[in-house]
Design a protein around this motif. Sequence first.
Motif, PDB file in Angstrom:
ATOM      1  N   ASN A   1       0.810  -1.137  -0.100  1.00 35.05           N
ATOM      2  CA  ASN A   1      -0.073  -0.005  -0.109  1.00 35.05           C
ATOM      3  C   ASN A   1       0.709   1.311   0.052  1.00 35.05           C
ATOM      4  OD1 ASN A   1       0.959   0.056   2.592  1.00 35.05           O
ATOM      5  ND2 ASN A   1      -1.113  -0.776   3.630  1.00 35.05           N
ATOM      6  N   ALA A   2       2.182   1.124  -0.595  1.00 36.69           N
ATOM      7  CA  ALA A   2       3.107   2.141  -0.503  1.00 36.69           C
ATOM      8  C   ALA A   2       3.316   2.764  -2.130  1.00 36.69           C
ATOM      9  CB  ALA A   2       4.488   1.988   0.095  1.00 36.69           C
ATOM     10  N   LYS A   3       3.433   4.196  -2.062  1.00 37.28           N
ATOM     11  CA  LYS A   3       3.757   4.838  -3.262  1.00 37.28           C
ATOM     12  C   LYS A   3       5.035   5.236  -3.519  1.00 37.28           C
ATOM     13  CE  LYS A   3      -0.958   6.271  -4.344  1.00 37.28           C
ATOM     14  NZ  LYS A   3      -1.857   7.409  -4.713  1.00 37.28           N
ATOM     15  N   LEU A   4       5.977   4.513  -4.049  1.00 38.34           N
ATOM     16  CA  LEU A   4       7.400   4.982  -4.183  1.00 38.34           C
ATOM     17  C   LEU A   4       8.060   5.391  -5.445  1.00 38.34           C
ATOM     18  CD1 LEU A   4       9.973   4.112  -2.540  1.00 38.34           C
ATOM     19  CD2 LEU A   4      10.046   2.038  -4.117  1.00 38.34           C
ATOM     20  N   LEU A   5       8.825   6.535  -5.151  1.00 40.76           N
ATOM     21  CA  LEU A   5       9.214   7.337  -6.066  1.00 40.76           C
ATOM     22  C   LEU A   5      10.846   6.897  -6.136  1.00 40.76           C
ATOM     23  CD1 LEU A   5       9.654   9.280  -8.518  1.00 40.76           C
ATOM     24  CD2 LEU A   5      10.054  11.181  -6.704  1.00 40.76           C
ATOM     25  N   PHE A   6      11.416   6.470  -7.400  1.00 41.81           N
ATOM     26  CA  PHE A   6      12.831   6.050  -7.517  1.00 41.81           C
ATOM     27  C   PHE A   6      13.462   6.912  -8.691  1.00 41.81           C
ATOM     28  CE2 PHE A   6      16.219   3.384  -7.667  1.00 41.81           C
ATOM     29  CZ  PHE A   6      16.309   2.296  -6.741  1.00 41.81           C
ATOM     30  N   ILE A   7      14.511   7.568  -7.938  1.00 43.28           N
ATOM     31  CA  ILE A   7      15.410   8.708  -8.999  1.00 43.28           C
ATOM     32  C   ILE A   7      16.652   8.002  -9.202  1.00 43.28           C
ATOM     33  CG2 ILE A   7      15.949  10.985  -9.038  1.00 43.28           C
ATOM     34  CD1 ILE A   7      14.154  11.831  -6.952  1.00 43.28           C
ATOM     35  N   SER A   8      16.904   7.852 -10.461  1.00 42.00           N
ATOM     36  CA  SER A   8      18.192   7.267 -10.965  1.00 42.00           C
ATOM     37  C   SER A   8      18.276   7.617 -12.160  1.00 42.00           C
ATOM     38  CB  SER A   8      18.307   5.657 -10.369  1.00 42.00           C
ATOM     39  OG  SER A   8      19.429   4.989 -10.887  1.00 42.00           O
ATOM     40  N   SER A   9      19.687   7.505 -12.596  1.00 49.81           N
ATOM     41  CA  SER A   9      20.138   7.659 -14.280  1.00 49.81           C
ATOM     42  C   SER A   9      20.880   6.050 -14.644  1.00 49.81           C
ATOM     43  CB  SER A   9      20.953   8.532 -14.791  1.00 49.81           C
ATOM     44  OG  SER A   9      20.400   9.791 -14.358  1.00 49.81           O
ATOM     45  N   ASP A  10      20.671   5.233 -13.827  1.00 47.72           N
ATOM     46  CA  ASP A  10      21.612   4.071 -13.954  1.00 47.72           C
ATOM     47  C   ASP A  10      20.375   2.909 -14.341  1.00 47.72           C
ATOM     48  OD1 ASP A  10      22.740   1.533 -13.433  1.00 47.72           O
ATOM     49  OD2 ASP A  10      23.674   2.008 -11.774  1.00 47.72           O
ATOM     50  N   GLU A  11      20.810   2.571 -15.688  1.00 42.08           N
ATOM     51  CA  GLU A  11      19.772   1.622 -16.627  1.00 42.08           C
ATOM     52  C   GLU A  11      19.696   0.361 -15.928  1.00 42.08           C
ATOM     53  OE1 GLU A  11      17.776   2.345 -18.968  1.00 42.08           O
ATOM     54  OE2 GLU A  11      18.156   4.300 -19.545  1.00 42.08           O
ATOM     55  N   THR A  12      20.820   0.044 -15.372  1.00 45.09           N
ATOM     56  CA  THR A  12      20.892  -1.313 -14.548  1.00 45.09           C
ATOM     57  C   THR A  12      19.795  -1.368 -13.339  1.00 45.09           C
ATOM     58  OG1 THR A  12      23.179  -1.812 -15.209  1.00 45.09           O
ATOM     59  CG2 THR A  12      22.334  -3.182 -13.393  1.00 45.09           C
TER      60      THR A  12
ATOM     61  N   ILE B   1      14.846  -2.681 -10.856  1.00 47.16           N
ATOM     62  CA  ILE B   1      13.635  -2.084  -9.945  1.00 47.16           C
ATOM     63  C   ILE B   1      12.370  -2.655 -10.657  1.00 47.16           C
ATOM     64  CG2 ILE B   1      12.313  -0.176  -9.434  1.00 47.16           C
ATOM     65  CD1 ILE B   1      14.792  -0.694  -7.558  1.00 47.16           C
ATOM     66  N   GLU B   2      12.244  -2.632 -11.920  1.00 51.48           N
ATOM     67  CA  GLU B   2      11.342  -2.915 -12.636  1.00 51.48           C
ATOM     68  C   GLU B   2      11.028  -4.556 -12.525  1.00 51.48           C
ATOM     69  OE1 GLU B   2      11.875  -1.442 -16.394  1.00 51.48           O
ATOM     70  OE2 GLU B   2      11.111   0.465 -16.177  1.00 51.48           O
ATOM     71  N   LYS B   3      11.836  -5.339 -12.315  1.00 54.73           N
ATOM     72  CA  LYS B   3      11.581  -6.674 -12.399  1.00 54.73           C
ATOM     73  C   LYS B   3      11.410  -7.451 -10.968  1.00 54.73           C
ATOM     74  CE  LYS B   3      14.845 -10.938 -12.917  1.00 54.73           C
ATOM     75  NZ  LYS B   3      15.999 -11.501 -13.374  1.00 54.73           N
ATOM     76  N   GLU B   4      12.124  -6.658  -9.837  1.00 53.47           N
ATOM     77  CA  GLU B   4      11.916  -7.153  -8.567  1.00 53.47           C
ATOM     78  C   GLU B   4      11.079  -6.684  -7.878  1.00 53.47           C
ATOM     79  OE1 GLU B   4      13.450  -9.663  -7.153  1.00 53.47           O
ATOM     80  OE2 GLU B   4      15.354  -9.855  -8.823  1.00 53.47           O
TER      81      GLU B   4
ATOM     82  N   ILE C   1      16.730   7.613  -3.748  1.00 56.00           N
ATOM     83  CA  ILE C   1      17.760   8.468  -4.546  1.00 56.00           C
ATOM     84  C   ILE C   1      18.963   7.828  -4.828  1.00 56.00           C
ATOM     85  CG2 ILE C   1      18.700  10.641  -4.880  1.00 56.00           C
ATOM     86  CD1 ILE C   1      16.725  11.738  -2.609  1.00 56.00           C
ATOM     87  N   ASP C   2      19.482   7.699  -6.053  1.00 56.90           N
ATOM     88  CA  ASP C   2      20.718   7.228  -6.444  1.00 56.90           C
ATOM     89  C   ASP C   2      21.579   8.403  -6.512  1.00 56.90           C
ATOM     90  OD1 ASP C   2      22.567   5.938  -7.758  1.00 56.90           O
ATOM     91  OD2 ASP C   2      21.569   4.905  -9.293  1.00 56.90           O
TER      92      ASP C   2
ATOM     93  N   LEU D   1      22.418  -3.760  -5.615  1.00 56.80           N
ATOM     94  CA  LEU D   1      21.078  -3.988  -4.624  1.00 56.80           C
ATOM     95  C   LEU D   1      20.783  -5.495  -4.554  1.00 56.80           C
ATOM     96  CD1 LEU D   1      19.276  -0.902  -5.474  1.00 56.80           C
ATOM     97  CD2 LEU D   1      20.858  -1.014  -3.799  1.00 56.80           C
ATOM     98  N   ARG D   2      20.246  -5.712  -3.217  1.00 48.17           N
ATOM     99  CA  ARG D   2      19.866  -7.190  -3.038  1.00 48.17           C
ATOM    100  C   ARG D   2      18.213  -6.608  -2.593  1.00 48.17           C
ATOM    101  NH1 ARG D   2      22.242 -10.482   1.215  1.00 48.17           N
ATOM    102  NH2 ARG D   2      22.053  -9.008   2.475  1.00 48.17           N
ATOM    103  N   ALA D   3      17.150  -7.395  -3.616  1.00 41.68           N
ATOM    104  CA  ALA D   3      15.799  -7.361  -3.321  1.00 41.68           C
ATOM    105  C   ALA D   3      15.461  -6.952  -1.800  1.00 41.68           C
ATOM    106  CB  ALA D   3      15.019  -8.023  -3.902  1.00 41.68           C
ATOM    107  N   LYS D   4      15.663  -7.952  -0.984  1.00 42.57           N
ATOM    108  CA  LYS D   4      15.302  -8.079   0.467  1.00 42.57           C
ATOM    109  C   LYS D   4      15.959  -6.701   1.253  1.00 42.57           C
ATOM    110  CE  LYS D   4      19.147 -10.994   2.333  1.00 42.57           C
ATOM    111  NZ  LYS D   4      19.339 -12.265   2.948  1.00 42.57           N
ATOM    112  N   ASP D   5      17.074  -6.265   0.783  1.00 42.38           N
ATOM    113  CA  ASP D   5      17.505  -5.085   1.606  1.00 42.38           C
ATOM    114  C   ASP D   5      16.735  -3.969   1.221  1.00 42.38           C
ATOM    115  OD1 ASP D   5      19.751  -6.431   2.668  1.00 42.38           O
ATOM    116  OD2 ASP D   5      21.230  -5.968   0.983  1.00 42.38           O
ATOM    117  N   ILE D   6      16.322  -3.684   0.132  1.00 41.98           N
ATOM    118  CA  ILE D   6      15.554  -2.606  -0.392  1.00 41.98           C
ATOM    119  C   ILE D   6      14.173  -2.834   0.263  1.00 41.98           C
ATOM    120  CG2 ILE D   6      13.971  -1.563  -2.107  1.00 41.98           C
ATOM    121  CD1 ILE D   6      16.751  -0.400  -2.505  1.00 41.98           C
ATOM    122  N   LYS D   7      13.489  -4.049   0.028  1.00 45.54           N
ATOM    123  CA  LYS D   7      12.098  -4.069   0.790  1.00 45.54           C
ATOM    124  C   LYS D   7      12.160  -3.681   2.242  1.00 45.54           C
ATOM    125  CE  LYS D   7      11.269  -7.880  -2.651  1.00 45.54           C
ATOM    126  NZ  LYS D   7      11.409  -9.284  -2.622  1.00 45.54           N
ATOM    127  N   LEU D   8      13.247  -4.411   3.188  1.00 43.19           N
ATOM    128  CA  LEU D   8      13.427  -4.324   4.510  1.00 43.19           C
ATOM    129  C   LEU D   8      13.416  -2.762   4.674  1.00 43.19           C
ATOM    130  CD1 LEU D   8      15.334  -7.334   5.772  1.00 43.19           C
ATOM    131  CD2 LEU D   8      12.996  -6.815   6.110  1.00 43.19           C
TER     132      LEU D   8
END
Length: 234
Positions: free
Chosen positions: A13-24, A29-32, A63-64, A116-123
């Motif tokens: 139920n969270a709305k997240l904004l991601f700021i980055s110029s890194d294509e990787t 982000i889109e996959k995980e 923010i990246d 980045l590890r997915a679980k680190d971001i989620k936590l």
Amino acid sequence: MLKTVRNIRKLYNAKLLFISSDETIHETIEKEFDDYFKELKIATNINDAMDLACSNTYDMVIIDTNIKGVSFSELCSELANLAPTLPKIIISDSDDNEDIVTAINYSAYTFLSKPLRAKDIKLSVIMCLNQTKRGDKIEFQGGIYFDEYRDQFFKAGGFLVDFTRLEKAFLKLLISKRSDVVDYDLIKEVVWKGKDMSIYTMRNIVNKIRKKTYYEIIRNHSNKGYTIDNFKNS
């Protein structure tokens, strides 16, 4: 343990904004994470980032330090001016001391290193959502406050104010029009959905709200309409 915590904010139920110029990072982000959040937007430059941050719909921003055309410190400065209450998590492909100091000075919740590890971001996101001071708590006199995220009014100590649907809708309309006198026609249109109601019915709703909170929370403007009391945190 999380299941025992009441009113905890979850990722879905969270709305997240991601700021980055890194294509990787975009691919990661889109996959995980796309399915984990209610809404996820990626900004690749400062103009898009500021436009999205100022829309006031996001719960937090990641923010990246890698942003094309602007330094990390400049981005943080712009963001602090335009959206000062938006919680922040910083990610970086280096542990540059200057970037870490900048993150601290702009009250970032944490600083994560790539890859980045997915679980680190989620936590980190769920901890940030639940531990940072958010700008969605509107405080009134006597300890009364409106929690915009939970869409509920509370008394001091976190006790729920038992408003009816009409009473809550009435107060929310006054809050949204805090700088204006809200006339009877608009109240009828928004609160009563255009259905017939008398001025006496409206006054009865006002009196019930006052009894459940305090008298001055709604101010009457004779033959014009109503306004909400001043916010303590305005």
